[in-house]
Design a protein around this motif. Structure first.
Motif, PDB file in Angstrom:
ATOM      1  N   PHE A  54       0.812  -1.203   0.000  1.00  0.00           N
ATOM      2  CA  PHE A  54       0.000   0.000   0.000  1.00  0.00           C
ATOM      3  C   PHE A  54       0.849   1.258   0.000  1.00  0.00           C
ATOM      4  O   PHE A  54       1.927   1.305   0.602  1.00  0.00           O
ATOM      5  CB  PHE A  54      -0.885   0.031   1.257  1.00  0.00           C
ATOM      6  N   GLY A  55       0.295   2.297  -0.631  1.00  0.00           N
ATOM      7  CA  GLY A  55       0.834   3.626  -0.445  1.00  0.00           C
ATOM      8  C   GLY A  55       0.278   4.200   0.855  1.00  0.00           C
ATOM      9  O   GLY A  55      -0.541   3.569   1.530  1.00  0.00           O
ATOM     10  N   ALA A  56       0.732   5.401   1.203  1.00  0.00           N
ATOM     11  CA  ALA A  56       0.313   6.020   2.466  1.00  0.00           C
ATOM     12  C   ALA A  56      -1.086   6.617   2.384  1.00  0.00           C
ATOM     13  O   ALA A  56      -1.688   6.932   3.413  1.00  0.00           O
ATOM     14  CB  ALA A  56       1.320   7.084   2.882  1.00  0.00           C
ATOM     15  N   GLY A  57      -1.588   6.783   1.176  1.00  0.00           N
ATOM     16  CA  GLY A  57      -2.933   7.312   1.016  1.00  0.00           C
ATOM     17  C   GLY A  57      -2.979   8.818   0.870  1.00  0.00           C
ATOM     18  O   GLY A  57      -2.067   9.536   1.294  1.00  0.00           O
ATOM     19  N   THR A  58      -4.058   9.283   0.242  1.00  0.00           N
ATOM     20  CA  THR A  58      -4.332  10.708   0.101  1.00  0.00           C
ATOM     21  C   THR A  58      -5.716  10.982   0.649  1.00  0.00           C
ATOM     22  O   THR A  58      -6.683  10.305   0.288  1.00  0.00           O
ATOM     23  CB  THR A  58      -4.276  11.155  -1.370  1.00  0.00           C
ATOM     24  N   GLN A  59      -5.802  11.978   1.528  1.00  0.00           N
ATOM     25  CA  GLN A  59      -7.105  12.344   2.076  1.00  0.00           C
ATOM     26  C   GLN A  59      -7.820  13.272   1.110  1.00  0.00           C
ATOM     27  O   GLN A  59      -7.239  14.235   0.597  1.00  0.00           O
ATOM     28  CB  GLN A  59      -6.937  13.024   3.430  1.00  0.00           C
ATOM     29  N   VAL A  60      -9.082  12.990   0.876  1.00  0.00           N
ATOM     30  CA  VAL A  60      -9.929  13.837   0.031  1.00  0.00           C
ATOM     31  C   VAL A  60     -11.021  14.444   0.896  1.00  0.00           C
ATOM     32  O   VAL A  60     -11.679  13.726   1.669  1.00  0.00           O
ATOM     33  CB  VAL A  60     -10.564  13.020  -1.114  1.00  0.00           C
TER      34      VAL A  60
END
Lengths: 111, 116
Positions: free
Chosen positions: A101-107
């Motif tokens: 997984f990547g660290a993610g992006t908050q939307v």
């Protein structure tokens, strides 16, 4: 070493607009790429899977592209709604099904 | 249909204490995963089971972590002794195990561990 990069800054977007998230990777040749959604206090939820030989995949208001030459995937949410507010994770998948997984992006979608 | 069940949801312990997490996968799912998720990061695989067999435990710190999946259903992840750096969310996931690398993984809500 393998590296997966997603925008660390939150993406703030107005309702109705298209949100575009980026997932870049290095030193990896994934067989598949997946996108997950994660809400606070909950586990990730699978959204879409795209194969290395596919350029684009759509599901309702979601669209994913996968460019193995650029080593990049783009994730689009069209006609965004406040309910789309969450963190979106990309995950590279090898031929054995192992996810990285990547660290993610908050939307954050504002009315 | 019930999703992946994990308990407890929250656990606070002092360092050097043992702790255990329990996971009940979706009925009929042969593959079970344990992940660790640090704040602001994506999940990292600790161990994967195919039925009772641990087929990938390369990322499991075996000096203090152990896991078991008796009878190929429920699973327990244990840490003994816990260290401050173990504070994280521990996620369990399951999948049918029939679609190979495109198997969809279904995640539980996780157990948030705080080590003081």
């Amino acid at each position: 070493s393998q590296k997966i990069e997603q925008n660390s800054e939150a993406l703030n977007i107005q309702e109705g607009k298209t949100a575009t998230l980026t997932c870049n990777y290095t030193n990896y040749s994934p067989a598949y790429l997946q996108w997950y959604r994660q809400d606070p206090g909950r586990g990730p939820v699978f959204l879409l899977l795209i194969r290395e030989n596919e350029k684009e995949k759509r599901k309702e208001r979601l669209k994913v592209t996968f460019d193995t030459t650029l080593k990049q995937s783009l994730f689009h949410i069209t006609a965004s709604q406040p309910a789309d507010s969450a963190t979106y994770l990309c995950a590279l998948t090898d031929s054995w099904g192992k996810l990285q997984f990547g660290a993610g992006t908050q939307v954050v979608v504002t009315p | 249909e019930a999703g992946v069940v994990q308990s407890p949801r929250y656990k606070i312990i002092e360092k050097k204490q043992p702790v255990a997490f329990w996971c009940n996968p979706i009925s009929g799912h042969n593959t079970l995963y344990w992940y660790l998720q640090n704040l602001g990061q994506g999940p990292e695989l600790l161990i994967r089971y195919e039925n009772e067999e641990a087929v990938d435990d390369s990322q499991l710190p075996k000096d203090r972590f152990s896991a078991e999946r008796l009878k190929g259903v429920d699973s327990t992840l244990k840490i003994q002794p816990a260290e401050l750096g173990d504070s994280a969310v521990y996620l369990c996931a399951s999948s049918l195990g029939s679609a190979g690398p495109t198997d969809t993984q279904y995640f539980g809500p996780g157990t948030r561990l705080t080590v003081l």
